[in-house]
Design a protein around this motif. Structure first.
Motif, short mmCIF file in Angstrom:
data_model
loop_
_atom_site.label_atom_id
_atom_site.label_comp_id
_atom_site.label_asym_id
_atom_site.label_seq_id
_atom_site.Cartn_x
_atom_site.Cartn_y
_atom_site.Cartn_z
N ALA A 109 -1.42 13.89 -6.53
CA ALA A 109 -2.33 13.84 -7.68
C ALA A 109 -1.57 13.77 -9.01
O ALA A 109 -2.12 13.32 -10.01
CB ALA A 109 -3.26 15.04 -7.65
N ASP A 110 -0.31 14.20 -9.02
CA ASP A 110 0.46 14.13 -10.27
C ASP A 110 1.20 12.81 -10.42
O ASP A 110 1.98 12.64 -11.34
CB ASP A 110 1.45 15.30 -10.35
CG ASP A 110 2.44 15.29 -9.19
OD1 ASP A 110 2.48 14.29 -8.43
OD2 ASP A 110 3.18 16.28 -9.03
N GLY A 111 0.97 11.88 -9.49
CA GLY A 111 1.56 10.55 -9.64
C GLY A 111 2.88 10.37 -8.92
O GLY A 111 3.47 9.29 -8.97
N ARG A 112 3.36 11.41 -8.24
CA ARG A 112 4.60 11.22 -7.49
C ARG A 112 4.31 10.51 -6.16
O ARG A 112 3.32 10.82 -5.48
CB ARG A 112 5.28 12.57 -7.23
CG ARG A 112 5.98 13.12 -8.47
CD ARG A 112 6.62 14.46 -8.20
NE ARG A 112 5.60 15.43 -7.75
CZ ARG A 112 5.89 16.53 -7.08
NH1 ARG A 112 7.13 16.83 -6.78
NH2 ARG A 112 4.91 17.35 -6.70
N LEU A 113 5.19 9.58 -5.81
CA LEU A 113 5.03 8.79 -4.59
C LEU A 113 5.19 9.68 -3.36
O LEU A 113 6.17 10.42 -3.25
CB LEU A 113 6.08 7.67 -4.57
CG LEU A 113 6.15 6.83 -3.30
CD1 LEU A 113 4.89 6.00 -3.15
CD2 LEU A 113 7.38 5.93 -3.34
N LEU A 114 4.25 9.60 -2.42
CA LEU A 114 4.30 10.44 -1.22
C LEU A 114 4.75 9.65 0.01
O LEU A 114 5.54 10.15 0.82
CB LEU A 114 2.91 11.05 -0.99
CG LEU A 114 2.74 11.99 0.19
CD1 LEU A 114 3.70 13.18 0.10
CD2 LEU A 114 1.30 12.50 0.26
N ALA A 115 4.25 8.44 0.19
CA ALA A 115 4.65 7.62 1.34
C ALA A 115 4.29 6.17 1.07
O ALA A 115 3.38 5.88 0.29
CB ALA A 115 3.94 8.10 2.61
N GLN A 116 5.02 5.27 1.74
CA GLN A 116 4.81 3.84 1.56
C GLN A 116 4.70 3.13 2.89
O GLN A 116 5.30 3.55 3.87
CB GLN A 116 6.04 3.21 0.87
CG GLN A 116 6.31 3.65 -0.52
CD GLN A 116 7.57 2.99 -1.04
OE1 GLN A 116 8.56 2.86 -0.32
NE2 GLN A 116 7.53 2.57 -2.28
N ALA A 117 3.99 2.00 2.89
CA ALA A 117 4.04 1.09 4.03
C ALA A 117 5.38 0.36 3.99
O ALA A 117 6.07 0.38 2.98
CB ALA A 117 2.90 0.09 3.96
N LYS A 118 5.73 -0.30 5.11
CA LYS A 118 6.92 -1.16 5.10
C LYS A 118 6.46 -2.52 4.60
O LYS A 118 6.01 -3.36 5.37
CB LYS A 118 7.48 -1.29 6.51
CG LYS A 118 8.23 -0.08 6.98
CD LYS A 118 9.02 -0.40 8.25
CE LYS A 118 9.54 0.86 8.89
NZ LYS A 118 8.45 1.65 9.52
N ALA A 119 6.54 -2.73 3.30
CA ALA A 119 6.04 -3.97 2.72
C ALA A 119 7.08 -4.49 1.74
O ALA A 119 8.21 -4.02 1.71
CB ALA A 119 4.70 -3.73 2.04
N LEU A 120 6.67 -5.46 0.95
CA LEU A 120 7.55 -6.07 -0.04
C LEU A 120 8.11 -5.01 -1.00
O LEU A 120 7.34 -4.40 -1.74
CB LEU A 120 6.68 -7.07 -0.81
CG LEU A 120 7.33 -8.22 -1.50
CD1 LEU A 120 7.72 -9.26 -0.45
CD2 LEU A 120 6.36 -8.83 -2.49
N PRO A 121 9.43 -4.77 -1.00
CA PRO A 121 9.96 -3.69 -1.84
C PRO A 121 9.63 -3.87 -3.33
O PRO A 121 9.40 -2.89 -4.03
CB PRO A 121 11.47 -3.77 -1.60
CG PRO A 121 11.60 -4.35 -0.24
CD PRO A 121 10.47 -5.33 -0.12
N ALA A 142 0.84 -1.19 0.00
CA ALA A 142 0.00 0.00 0.00
C ALA A 142 0.87 1.25 0.00
O ALA A 142 1.96 1.24 0.59
CB ALA A 142 -0.90 0.00 1.24
N ALA A 143 0.41 2.29 -0.68
CA ALA A 143 1.17 3.54 -0.72
C ALA A 143 0.25 4.72 -1.02
O ALA A 143 -0.89 4.54 -1.44
CB ALA A 143 2.27 3.44 -1.79
N LEU A 144 0.78 5.92 -0.74
CA LEU A 144 0.06 7.17 -1.00
C LEU A 144 0.80 7.95 -2.09
O LEU A 144 2.03 7.98 -2.11
CB LEU A 144 0.02 8.04 0.27
CG LEU A 144 -0.46 7.37 1.56
CD1 LEU A 144 -0.37 8.36 2.72
CD2 LEU A 144 -1.88 6.88 1.39
N PHE A 145 0.03 8.57 -2.98
CA PHE A 145 0.62 9.33 -4.08
C PHE A 145 0.03 10.72 -4.13
O PHE A 145 -1.11 10.96 -3.69
CB PHE A 145 0.34 8.62 -5.41
CG PHE A 145 1.14 7.36 -5.59
CD1 PHE A 145 2.31 7.36 -6.32
CD2 PHE A 145 0.73 6.17 -4.99
CE1 PHE A 145 3.06 6.20 -6.47
CE2 PHE A 145 1.46 5.01 -5.14
CZ PHE A 145 2.64 5.02 -5.88
#
Lengths: 647, 529
Positions: free
Chosen positions: B46-58, B41-44
């Motif tokens: 609106a322009d598609g740039r990655l904002l934050a990620q869970a600690k999950a499978l890289p 799971a991750a947050l982006f």
């Protein structure tokens, strides 16, 4: 005759006693831990208290105890290794764990913690097999159990854990193994996975059971010694605080020693909850208990602590029901050091209770946070418990370890260290709040532990919070909490029943009835008649992770009440309800005997003023509170709680 | 917003991503998502740039970046409405392999899209020629399952009926797919709700400003870490056993060109694309590159800023950037090997503390069939090899490394879902690389089919090669697998195999060991001490 109830809690540095009489009188006592360790200190503080107050031992008829013995055994890992019997072919699961690693981006991947803790030669694979329906496919290899038992006894192990596949569904092999081990390895304690953690997924159950065996020796030795000491004084047997938030008899606790893993922190959280004011109770409160070696955080929502099914102790994750407490290695005994690039580091090493900080004058040769507070003029010459502090020793240690490497004067070095410590606490406050979806800026910070008041306002300010409570005698929060804690007994049974059919709910009703029939008697007449709470773990058909919801047997076993409650819980936790049928996977019944009401403890704040503003340092019999510039303070006359607010 | 507020903002975003991740994996139906944590799971923005990620499978986290790009290229963000959701798995539109479905949901504030929540999850089955949709003998994408170019899946919170029935008609396990899609939607909704609250607290401009500062922090920390390493060109080579169709080995070559605070990763020299399914979509390789950058500054916030110093070159028509239509379900083998090569090349730029190579293998085992009563089952699991030893100590046995972090399948969960007994799960003693510090051993898993019949898709690597040691350490043992028929016949399996499994047969899987570190013998050391 006046009768006394005593709560005695052992922390990292002190042993605390809080007492209430049948007439409502309150007394407290505090004692520094000696080199003789916690066992002796409990009896010593008890003797001191009885002598000083002129109370006859026979008039003590209720004694509650919070202990760190299990936690310390898990953290220090100096206990002798234990034997483990696992299903043949699965003897390595403790070292393989779940195959994932904790640190995603580290260059190197260290072995799982079980590798060092459970040596290969003490792990035995045993023939015999159940399937996933609990049907026996191959009989238990009794000869292998006996041989393993003899081999382990010859190795000198004092405890053996047994975890066979599918034992939550059919425990007959585990129970037979215990009988065989009693003969092959007489006197060796045996922990069965079907009793310690009867839930599916073999690694989690095996680890929890093996750790139960691992702490058993230290726990039993400690508790039996305490019991004998009390008996010699003509005092009743203690009730012990368990991680799940209630007290229970010695025998109940020794049946699952791991249930004591969060004994002290659970008691402290109860103590804080009892003293929240209305604002903290209605909103979000964060408990921060600053001890000698560590600080414990708990998020309190609606005035009660949250519980979890997994507990992290160091790098181990145990599957036990526990009050949800997050600990960091920062306390009064934490060592202050300057690293190679001039960074100021605090902890994780601690000088502990013995020899303790340099200023204790017991040979502690490193500068600690307590030394920095003393040099900064924020501590009295003598701590609660009668511990005299030596300012010259503190100053010398800070000079050598901190001031000289940083090129600062000693007072500035001390202040720099305190700022770093406050920033570490603020970081933890933010993490625990955000971890539960709350905003730390809206929280009331509730400071406990002897050092809580020294840090609370500064740490709260760094975390964006505006409000701090310091309860009366905060250093004794856990001891106070013990007095008001219910006697608790819980029992759980795995099931797999449809929740949406009449037949499924009828079966569920039968299980609930069976479990409700088990209610141990109150251990003391002061405890109320038991009140049962029933919980079910449910999921949608096809899922394997359940969510817990409460069940009222009187109203919830007909119609769709339970189904709607589950959907609502699923929506809240996982975002949405699903259209799938629902299943019940476990039933849990908790029987609680409520404790008698306890009046607030004595506060002992110095001075007559009831309010004022910072910057000022307030003190009481057992703590010091720093009120920074820009903060106001006031005392609640009824409870003795000190309220700090950022203006 | 001061530094403390920015730190809280970061923790809040990471907290949302973590709670999405937990909702996703705990609500999941697919065994590999639920037990293996093969979901992310991750947050982006609106322009598609990655904002934050869970600690999950890289690997999956990295794959969400091109997936969100693919959705936005097809569906302009201005046209998105509250309650919409979008879906894709197509490797030529930002997807990775077909079982991994990405779901994206817009987050609106005052009627405008301010952010996106996204999840990716390995579904149990998306059709194709084999149960589990990872056929080791596929030669084109159409044999691998249902291909979903970016499409709108939900409107006003409800699935579009025609799309939903198309999806469920193309899987062997429609109930699991429906449940897992709900889990993804559910997790995205949970995240969107929380993120919208934060945006409304900060206002659109405040949120944009805080986000920009967080991305700048990610970039600055990554660039600073790059600056500290030696400039130069660093090359590492390895080779796949084969593609499962043709026997010949396929080279993987990577060159790192490190200049100041910029890094180019170039796969020039790697094999042309294969007929068999070991090709890897660009999304998968960008996840491996992202992984390397994240190891340089693990303390940095995991966002698009960390990618700023990177230029990634993937030769067209090669193993790492195949032309449309290529089979690529077995991309894990190539990505693991490529990531290992990246780490080996980086070890030259930054040799201090560098470990020996890990086994570079994660076995993907997919089994589908039916029990004696005809009740169907399908599951997929991942099995790790050993970690590499390092200057400070030995490598861990049987543990997920680099872009992987999949968990194992508990025997108790496997046996509840299929007529299979897991007879052994143990350390494969002797498979570790020797040396002053031993590498991590591989593992052995033995499966017994009790009744019914099944089709097995086995995909491994390093049957023909070994994970090398470092600084004089020994190499790890190769992988091996066998099917032991009830009649006593033993069939040695190649590193990619699909075969029929009959009641009474045993399947034995052995994963390779990690490389040892340093000259000398571990045994002698332990006797000395």
């Amino acid at each position: 005759m006046t009768r006394w109830s005593l709560g005695i809690d052992v922390g990292g540095t002190f042993v605390d006693l809080s007492a209430v009489s049948s007439a409502g009188e309150r007394r407290v006592r505090k004692r520094a831990l000696g080199a003789d360790g916690p066992g002796g200190a409990v009896l010593a503080v008890l003797d001191e208290f009885l002598a000083a107050e002129g109370i006859a031992p026979a008039s003590v008829d209720r004694l509650l105890h919070g202990t760190t013995v299990a936690t310390n055994a898990l953290l220090e890992r100096r206990s002798p290794p234990v034997g483990v019997l696992l299903t043949e072919g699965f003897a390595d699961i403790l070292t393989l764990a779940r195959q994932d690693r904790a640190d995603l981006y580290a260059r190197t991947v260290p072995p799982q913690p079980g590798q060092a803790l459970f040596p290969e030669q003490l792990r035995h694979g045993i023939g015999g097999r159940m399937d996933a329906a609990g049907t026996e496919l191959a009989p238990l290899d009794e000869k292998a159990v006996t041989e393993a038992g003899k081999a382990l006894a010859a190795e000198g192990v004092q405890a053996i854990a047994v975890c066979f596949l599918h034992s939550p569904l059919n425990a007959s092999h585990e129970r037979r193994a215990r009988e065989l081990l009693a003969i092959a390895a007489p006197g060796v304690r045996v922990s069965l996975s079907c009793e310690v953690d009867p839930r599916p997924r073999e690694y989690e159950r095996a680890l929890t059971t093996a750790l139960d065996a691992y702490v058993a020796g230290a726990v039993a030795a400690y508790v039996r010694e305490l019991e004998a000491g009390l008996k010699a004084r003509g005092i009743v047997a203690p009730l012990l605080m368990r991680s799940e938030g209630g007290v229970a008899s010695v025998e109940a606790c020794l049946a699952v020693p791991l249930s004591l893993a969060m004994s002290g922190p659970a008691a402290a959280v109860n103590g804080l909850c009892a003293l929240l004011d209305a604002e903290a109770k209605d909103g979000l409160a964060i408990g921060m208990d600053v001890g000698g070696t560590s600080t414990d955080f708990a998020v309190l929502e609606g005035g009660a602590p949250p519980f979890g099914e997994s507990l992290r102790v160091g790098d181990l994750r145990l599957r036990v029901r526990s009050v949800d407490v997050h600990s960091i290695a920062l306390g009064g005994g934490s060592v202050i050091a300057v690293d190679a690039v001039g960074g100021l580091r605090i902890g994780p090493r601690s000088m502990g209770a013995w020899p303790g900080p340099a200023c204790f004058g017991r040979g502690g040769d490193r500068a600690t946070l307590t030394d920095a507070f003393l040099v900064a003029g924020l501590l009295p010459e003598t701590l609660a418990g009668g511990l005299a502090l030596d300012r010259a020793l503190a100053s010398a240690a800070l000079e050598r370890d901190v001031a000289r490497p940083l090129g600062l004067g000693v007072p500035d070095a001390a202040l720099a260290a305190l700022r770093v410590a406050n920033a570490m606490l603020a970081d933890a406050i933010k993490r625990v709040a955000v971890g539960r979806g709350a905003d730390p800026r809206e929280a009331t910070l509730v400071a406990a532990g002897g050092g809580g008041g020294l840090h609370a306002a500064a740490a709260a300010q760094m975390a964006g919070a505006r409000r701090v409570l310091v309860p009366p005698s905060p250093g004794l929060a856990a001891a106070h909490g013990l007095l008001g804690t219910a006697q608790t007994h819980s029992v759980e049974r795995p099931v797999d029943l449809p929740l949406d059919t009449e037949a499924g709910r009828a079966s569920l009703a039968r299980v609930v009835r069976d479990l409700l029939a088990v209610a141990p008697p109150a251990q003391h007449p002061a405890y109320a008649a038991p009140k049962a709470s029933v919980f079910v773990e449910a999921c949608y058909a096809g899922q394997e992770f359940s969510l817990e919801i409460p069940l009222d047997p009187a109203t919830d076993l007909s119609g769709d009440t339970l189904a709607r409650r589950f959907d609502e819980r699923h929506r809240r936790v996982r975002g949405q309800a699903f259209p799938n049928p629902r299943r019940v996977r476990a039933v849990r019944v908790v029987q609680q005997h409520a404790a008698p009401a306890v009046p607030p403890p004595p506060a002992g704040w110095r001075g007559e003023a009831m309010r004022g503003s910072g910057a000022v340092v307030l003190s009481s019999d057992d703590t010091t509170v720093v009120v920074p510039d820009g903060w106001t303070w006031s005392r609640e006359p009824a409870t003795g709680v000190l309220v700090l607010e950022r203006s | 917003m001061d530094a403390a507020d920015l730190a809280i903002f970061r923790l809040q975003l990471e907290g949302i991503a973590e709670r999405m991740q937990e909702a996703l994996s705990h609500a999941a139906f697919s065994a590999i998502a639920r037990e293996g944590q093969d979901c992310a799971a991750a947050l982006f923005l609106a322009d598609g740039r990655l904002l934050a990620q869970a600690k999950a499978l890289p690997l999956l986290l990295g794959c969400l970046v091109p997936a969100v790009r693919g959705i936005l290229d097809a569906f302009p963000v201005d046209a998105m409405r509250e309650g919409d959701a979008y879906l894709l798995n197509d490797p030529w539109s930002g997807g990775t392999h077909l079982p991994d479905l990405s779901v994206v949901r817009p987050v609106l504030h005052e009627g405008r899209v301010v952010a996106l929540t996204a999840t990716i999850l390995h579904h149990q089955d998306v059709g194709g020629m084999a149960p589990g949709s990872v056929p080791p003998d596929a030669t084109d994408i159409w044999q691998e399952g249902l291909r979903l170019v970016p499409l709108q899946w939900r409107r006003n919170g409800e699935p579009l009926p025609s799309i939903q029935s198309l999806l469920l008609a193309n899987t062997r396990t429609p109930q699991a797919m429906a449940g897992d899609l709900e889990s993804q939607w559910s997790a995205c909704s949970r995240g969107a709700r929380e993120l919208a609250e934060i945006v409304s607290g900060l206002g659109t401009a405040g949120f944009a400003d805080a986000s920009a500062r967080l991305l700048a922090e990610g970039e600055a920390l990554t660039r600073a870490a790059l600056r500290r390493a030696k400039d130069g060109d660093y090359v590492a080579r390895d080779a796949l056993d084969g593609d499962g169709i043709d026997g010949r080995s396929l080279p993987v070559v990577v060159t790192l060109r490190k200049r100041g605070e910029a890094l180019t990763i170039d796969f020039e020299g790697s094999s042309v694309q294969s007929r068999g399914p070991v090709n890897a979509a660009p999304a998968a390789l960008s996840a491996a590159a992202f992984y390397l950058l994240r190891t340089l500054a693990p303390e940095a916030p995991s966002n698009h800023g960390c990618l700023a110093p990177l230029t990634l070159r993937l030769p067209e028509g090669s193993l790492v950037n195949p032309r449309p239509g290529a089979a690529l379900n077995a991309r894990t083998a190539t990505v693991k090997l490529a990531c290992n090569a990246l780490l080996a090349a980086w070890a030259e730029a930054d040799p201090e503390g560098a470990p020996a190579p890990n086994s570079a293998v994660v076995v993907v085992l997919s089994i589908g069939g039916e029990d004696a009563s005809g009740k169907p089952f399908v599951f997929t699991e991942v099995i790790a090899g050993g970690a590499g030893a390092h200057p400070g100590g030995e490598g861990a046995p049987g543990i997920a490394t680099d872009v992987g972090n999949g968990r194992n399948m508990p025997a108790e969960m496997l046996e509840a879902a299929a007529p299979i007994l897991l007879e052994r799960y143990e350390v494969r003693t002797g498979s570790e690389g020797t040396g002053r510090h031993r590498g991590g051993a591989g593992v052995r898993r033995v499966y017994f089919l009790r009744e019914g019949r099944a089709m097995v898709s086995y995909r491994s690597e390093r049957h023909e090669s070994r994970a090398p040691g470092a600084r004089g350490g020994g190499a790890g043992a190769p992988a091996a697998a066998q099917c032991r028929r009830a009649d006593g016949t033993v069939i040695d399996l190649p590193s990619k195999a699909r075969f029929e499994w009959r009641a009474g047969d045993r399947l034995v899987i052995e994963t390779p060991g990690g490389g040892g570190w340093g000259e000398g013998s571990t045994e002698q050391h332990s006797e000395d001490s």
